[in-house]
Design an enzyme around this catalytic site. Structure first.
Site, PDB file in Angstrom:
ATOM      1  N   ASP A  31       1.121 -28.879  -0.539  1.00 12.77           N
ATOM      2  CA  ASP A  31       0.572 -29.835   0.425  1.00 12.77           C
ATOM      3  C   ASP A  31       0.752 -29.388   1.881  1.00 12.77           C
ATOM      4  OD1 ASP A  31       0.529 -31.192  -2.048  1.00 12.77           O
ATOM      5  OD2 ASP A  31       2.375 -32.244  -1.575  1.00 12.77           O
ATOM      6  N   LYS A 109       4.224 -43.142  -9.833  1.00 15.15           N
ATOM      7  CA  LYS A 109       4.445 -44.561  -9.550  1.00 15.15           C
ATOM      8  C   LYS A 109       3.946 -44.863  -8.141  1.00 15.15           C
ATOM      9  CE  LYS A 109       8.604 -44.940 -12.417  1.00 15.15           C
ATOM     10  NZ  LYS A 109      10.048 -45.300 -12.442  1.00 15.15           N
ATOM     11  N   GLU A 214      -6.908 -37.637  -4.825  1.00 11.21           N
ATOM     12  CA  GLU A 214      -5.843 -37.892  -3.857  1.00 11.21           C
ATOM     13  C   GLU A 214      -6.037 -37.044  -2.607  1.00 11.21           C
ATOM     14  OE1 GLU A 214      -2.384 -37.082  -6.156  1.00 11.21           O
ATOM     15  OE2 GLU A 214      -2.620 -34.909  -6.124  1.00 11.21           O
ATOM     16  N   HIS A 284      -5.109 -29.908  -2.359  1.00  5.97           N
ATOM     17  CA  HIS A 284      -4.349 -30.594  -1.315  1.00  5.97           C
ATOM     18  C   HIS A 284      -4.465 -29.822  -0.002  1.00  5.97           C
ATOM     19  CE1 HIS A 284      -1.357 -33.933  -0.698  1.00  5.97           C
ATOM     20  NE2 HIS A 284      -1.558 -33.407   0.518  1.00  5.97           N
TER      21      HIS A 284
END
Length: 327
Positions: A31, A109, A214, A284
């Site tokens: 990332d 999560k 994402e 990413h």
């Protein structure tokens, strides 16, 4: 003999030097984001306390001190027993202050929060160097929110209004308007969904689900806001299926569409980067203009190194229809 000995020694020195430089380029990252201060590039990425590297040439990277030597004081209240392994930072200079957004979470999560820390310099040798944590900007709570407060990216619209894009899985990627202090959500709140894939309806709310996307990153260019985002699965070494897709909009909040005109909110996205025989997956990303050149920066899982995530920096061009292409 002395001449040959000196020549051999010099050749060995060159070989060792080149070898060390190659190793220095080949850094392990997840990332990555980047910024330039004076003549130095600074790279921030997922790691203990946020990992930091510096470079003068985008090739040879030096390890810098981590941002947080101890975990943020609020972290355990978000993700229990947090180990200070902080994800997916984002770095911006605004009015003389550096804003470093970052993610506190637990894998798979949405017990997550995006925090922000500030500094007046990125040079760790500067006497004014000090990261000051400003606390939580956005938090997601399981069974309340069908979104995940990770993977932040700050951008400004044509009126210089700040917006934070973020998210992973669940019901898509979000964007929220911030206050001028860049530390809090503006009131009244204004939220937008900026990308979404089909999620199996029957899944429980606390399940990340199968809509794998994402890490939105907004890049202004050519009169458009380009949204780069990652599809499919990261962080699985040889099993990683990460890829980068892109859409664009005339408005920062969307709707974003791909090259075929399909909305990113309906599963659209034009493929830009994907894995191959040398790289299992790649994604990413972050995107910048440095010294008149556009770059896309991401990590990819090396097939020759058992799936190790390695830094990738590529120059980026634009086709006749103003869509990004990798050089």
């Amino acid at each position: 003999m002395k001449i040959y000995s000196k020549l051999n020694s010099f050749i060995m020195f060159l070989i060792l030097s080149l070898g060390l430089q190659t190793l220095a380029q080949d850094i392990t990252v997840h990332d990555p984001v980047m910024i330039k201060q004076k003549d130095t590039y600074y790279l921030y990425c997922t790691g203990m306390g946020i990992s930091v590297f510096s470079s003068k040439d985008l090739k040879t990277w030096n390890k810098e001190p981590q941002v947080f030597t101890e975990k943020p004081v609020w972290a355990d209240g978000v993700a229990a027993d947090f180990k200070n392994h902080i994800w997916a930072p984002d770095i911006t200079l605004h009015k003389g202050t550096y804003y470093l957004y970052y993610s506190v979470s637990a894998f798979a999560k949405n017990t997550s929060a995006i925090g922000v820390a500030t500094n007046t310099t990125l040079d760790s040798k500067d006497k004014n160097y000090k990261w000051v944590d400003q606390g939580i900007v956005i938090q997601s709570i399981p069974n309340r929110d069908l979104w995940n407060a990770i993977d932040p990216n700050l951008t400004f619209d044509e009126n210089n209004t700040p917006w934070l894009a973020f998210g992973s899985f669940w019901e898509g990627l979000k964007m929220v308007k911030l206050n001028a202090d860049l530390k809090s959500i503006a009131q009244p709140q204004e939220w937008h969904t900026i990308a979404k894939r089909k999620r199996t309806f029957e899944l429980k709310d606390n399940d990340p689900g199968d809509a794998a996307l994402e890490a939105p990153f907004i890049f202004k260019k050519n009169g458009y806001y380009y949204q780069f985002l990652s599809w499919d699965l990261c962080c699985r070494g040889k099993e990683s299926t990460y890829k980068v897709v892109v859409g664009r909009s005339k408005n920062v909040t969307g709707p974003y569409v791909d090259k075929e005109g399909k909305s990113l909110n309906e599963g659209g996205g034009t493929l830009l980067i994907q894995g191959d025989k040398d790289w299992f997956g790649a994604g990413h990303n972050s995107t910048y203009t440095f010294d008149g050149k556009d770059y896309i920066i991401y990590h990819a899982y090396s097939a020759s190194q058992n799936g190790r995530p390695v830094l990738q920096i590529k120059e980026m061009d634009w086709d006749k229809d103003l869509w990004p292409v990798i050089k």
